[in-house]
Design a protein around this motif. Structure first.
Motif, mmCIF file in Angstrom:
data_model
loop_
_atom_site.group_PDB
_atom_site.id
_atom_site.type_symbol
_atom_site.label_atom_id
_atom_site.label_comp_id
_atom_site.label_asym_id
_atom_site.label_seq_id
_atom_site.Cartn_x
_atom_site.Cartn_y
_atom_site.Cartn_z
ATOM 1 N N UNK A 1 -34.064 19.827 40.759
ATOM 2 C CA UNK A 1 -33.977 21.289 40.679
ATOM 3 C C UNK A 1 -35.395 21.843 40.727
ATOM 4 N N UNK A 2 -35.675 22.699 41.703
ATOM 5 C CA UNK A 2 -37.019 23.227 41.910
ATOM 6 C C UNK A 2 -36.970 24.737 42.103
ATOM 7 N N UNK A 3 -38.086 25.382 41.830
ATOM 8 C CA UNK A 3 -38.174 26.822 42.006
ATOM 9 C C UNK A 3 -38.484 27.167 43.460
ATOM 10 N N UNK A 4 -37.834 28.202 43.958
ATOM 11 C CA UNK A 4 -38.275 28.802 45.202
ATOM 12 C C UNK A 4 -39.334 29.847 44.918
ATOM 13 N N UNK A 5 -40.015 30.318 45.980
ATOM 14 C CA UNK A 5 -40.860 31.515 45.891
ATOM 15 C C UNK A 5 -42.228 31.284 45.279
ATOM 16 N N UNK A 6 -42.417 30.197 44.522
ATOM 17 C CA UNK A 6 -43.673 30.056 43.796
ATOM 18 C C UNK A 6 -44.360 28.731 44.109
ATOM 19 N N UNK A 7 -45.692 28.747 43.975
ATOM 20 C CA UNK A 7 -46.506 27.556 44.119
ATOM 21 C C UNK A 7 -47.657 27.651 43.141
ATOM 22 N N UNK B 1 -42.084 38.236 48.767
ATOM 23 C CA UNK B 1 -40.714 38.494 48.359
ATOM 24 C C UNK B 1 -39.728 37.770 49.268
ATOM 25 N N UNK B 2 -38.669 37.273 48.696
ATOM 26 C CA UNK B 2 -37.638 36.489 49.376
ATOM 27 C C UNK B 2 -38.179 35.149 49.872
ATOM 28 N N UNK B 3 -39.263 34.668 49.276
ATOM 29 C CA UNK B 3 -39.894 33.440 49.732
ATOM 30 C C UNK B 3 -39.175 32.168 49.347
ATOM 31 N N UNK B 4 -38.068 32.253 48.608
ATOM 32 C CA UNK B 4 -37.338 31.039 48.240
ATOM 33 C C UNK B 4 -36.752 30.329 49.461
ATOM 34 N N UNK B 5 -36.332 31.088 50.476
ATOM 35 C CA UNK B 5 -35.852 30.471 51.714
ATOM 36 C C UNK B 5 -36.962 29.638 52.352
ATOM 37 N N UNK B 6 -38.170 30.178 52.335
ATOM 38 C CA UNK B 6 -39.323 29.478 52.903
ATOM 39 C C UNK B 6 -39.599 28.190 52.135
#
Length: 415
Positions: free
Chosen positions: A174-180, A192-197
Motif C-alpha cells: 500500500x503506497x501513497x499517490x501524489x507525493x514523493x 493536483x491529481x498526481x496519484x494517477x501519475x
C-alpha cells in the motif's frame, strides 16, 4: 505477474469505501501495488488549513485541522480500528512561517495520503491479508520544485525495484499517490491529481502487467455526466487518444500518466469502483476500434490573455520565444494558442501565478485578459454539433480543424 491498483479519494471517502477496496484487492490473484489518494475531500480541507495559517487565522486553522483528524478517526472506528493504537495520526500541524508558502504546502497537504494509506494498510492487515505500507517520500525521489516536483527516475526506479524484488515481500504493498520526497527528507507533491501519475510510474518500475484506476464512473465517458446528458462509454482508446484527451482537460486521467505506461506497453484500465466486474475502458497501444462518438471536454477556470506589440512589430515572428519564456518561468499551463500578425492570445489555467506573468508580459506588450472562462474541446465535431454547443453561450474564441472544435466560453453559460 504484478498489477497496480489506484484508488481515488472518492473511492475511500468512508468506511464502506475502504471495505469495498478490501473486497477488490482480496479478489486479485496477482501481487498488487495499491496506490491510494487522500480520503474524500481531505486535500481541499488541508488547503484551507494552510490558507488560514498563512493569513494568520490560527484559531480557524486549528478548528479545521481538528475536523480533519475527527473525520479520519470516525472512519477508523467504523472499521473497528483503535485510534492511537492501530494508527497514530499526525499531532501537530507541520507549518513553519519562515518557509516559503509552496514548501509549507507540500509538508502539510501530503499528510492526507499518509493518513489514508496508514488506515487502509492496517485495516487490510487485520482482515488477514499479506500487506506492507510503503512511505513514498522516502522512495519516490524528486527535486524540490514545490507543488510540482520533478521525479528522479533513475534513483526512484532503483530503490523501488529493490524493495519490490526482495525475498519474502508481502503480496500487497500500500503506497501513497501524489507525493514523493527530496534526498534530504522533505516531502513533495507532484501536482493536483498526481496519484494517477504515481501509479503509472510504479507500474513502469515494477514491470506491471497492467495499471487499473478505480473510479466512481463506468470508465472513460465521452463527456462529464454532470455537464452533458446521455453520456456514452468509450471502451477502448490508444495512448495517443488518451494524451490528447487529458491535455484538453479530461479529468479521468492525469496528463503525465500515459508516458511511463506507453514506454513499456502497459495497458491502463479505468474501471468502476462500485461494479468491479464491469469491463470499464482500456487504454493501450492499439484500440479495438475508433472513437465513433463526439467527445466533450470541459477545462474549467481559464483566463484568456492577449498580447499586442507596443510598436506594431510582427509579434509572431519576433516575440514568440520571449512570450513563452515568460509563460514557462511563471509555470502557466497553456491550453490554447491563437495568433495574428500583431497579436498572440493564450488560454491558460487561472492559477496564482497568473498576476506575476501578466506583470512580466506588460513590460514588453500591451496585455488584455478575460477571466471566468472555460475551454470546451469537442473531438469528432460536425457543423451541427458545433452550432448546438454555441447555442446560448458567450463565445470569446473559436478554433476548428477537420474534426476538433475548441471554444473559449464565459463560465456562467457553460452548464
Amino acid at each position: 505477474m504484478a498489477k497496480v491498483y489506484k484508488f481515488g479519494g472518492a473511492s475511500v471517502r468512508d468506511a464502506d469505501g475502504v471495505r469495498n477496496l478490501e473486497r477488490i484487492v482480496r479478489a486479485a490473484d496477482d501481487d498488487l501495488m495499491v496506490v491510494v489518494s487522500a480520503m474524500g475531500k481531505t486535500t481541499n480541507a488541508l488547503e484551507r488549513v494552510l490558507d488560514d495559517l498563512a493569513a494568520g487565522r490560527e484559531e480557524k486553522a486549528l478548528s479545521q485541522w481538528v475536523d480533519i483528524i475527527d473525520y479520519h478517526v470516525a472512519i477508523m472506528k467504523a472499521l473497528g480500528l483503535q485510534p492511537g493504537v492501530d494508527v497514530r495520526l499526525q499531532g501537530e500541524i507541520p507549518f513553519d512561517p519562515t518557509r516559503p508558502f509552496d514548501e509549507n504546502y507540500d509538508q502539510l497537504i501530503s499528510l492526507g495520503e499518509i493518513m489514508s494509506t496508514q488506515i487502509i494498510a492496517v485495516y487490510l492487515l487485520k482482515q488477514g491479508l499479506s500487506v506492507e505500507w510503503w512511505n513514498m517520500p522516502k522512495l519516490l525521489r524528486t527535486d524540490d520544485t514545490w507543488r510540482e516536483a520533478v521525479v528522479d527516475d533513475a534513483a526512484s526506479r532503483s530503490v523501488i525495484r529493490a524493495g519490490w524484488d526482495r525475498p519474502q515481500r508481502p503480496k500487497i504493498v500500500v503506497a501513497q499517490g501524489f507525493i514523493g520526497g527530496t534526498s534530504d527528507g522533505r516531502r513533495t507533491t507532484l501536482g493536483r491529481e498526481g496519484s494517477d501519475y504515481t501509479a503509472a510510474l510504479l507500474g513502469n518500475y515494477i514491470d506491471a502487467e497492467s495499471v487499473t484506476i478505480w473510479k466512481d464512473v463506468p470508465g472513460i465517458l465521452n463527456a462529464d455526466p454532470r455537464l452533458e446528458p446521455d453520456t456514452v462509454l468509450i471502451p477502448s482508446l490508444r495512448y495517443s487518444d488518451a494524451v490528447e484527451l487529458s491535455y484538453s482537460g479530461a479529468q479521468i486521467i492525469h496528463p503525465k500518466t500515459i508516458r511511463p505506461l506507453e514506454n513499456k506497453h502497459i495497458p491502463l484500465l479505468v474501471k468502476p469502483f462500485g461494479d468491479p466486474s464491469a469491463p470499464g475502458s482500456c487504454i493501450s497501444a492499439e484500440a479495438v476500434g475508433p472513437i465513433d462518438v463526439p467527445v466533450y471536454i470541459w477545462r474549467k477556470n481559464q483566463i484568456l490573455i492577449t498580447m499586442r506589440a507596443k510598436d506594431f512589430a510582427f509579434v509572431l515572428e519576433e516575440s514568440l520565444s520571449e512570450i513563452f519564456d515568460i509563460i514557462h518561468r511563471n509555470r502557466l499551463k497553456v491550453s490554447l494558442i491563437q495568433s495574428s500578425a500583431v497579436t498572440i492570445s493564450v488560454c491558460v489555467d487561472n492559477t496564482r501565478f497568473v498576476p506575476d506573468a501578466i506583470e512580466a508580459l506588460n513590460e514588453h506588450f500591451k496585455v488584455t485578459y478575460n477571466d471566468h472562462l472555460s475551454l470546451l474541446t469537442i473531438r469528432g465535431t460536425t457543423p451541427e454539433i458545433l452550432e448546438r454547443a454555441k447555442a446560448g453561450r458567450t463565445i470569446l474564441l473559436c478554433q476548428t480543424t477537420r474534426r476538433t472544435a475548441r471554444l473559449v466560453v464565459k463560465e456562467e453559460h457553460n452548464q
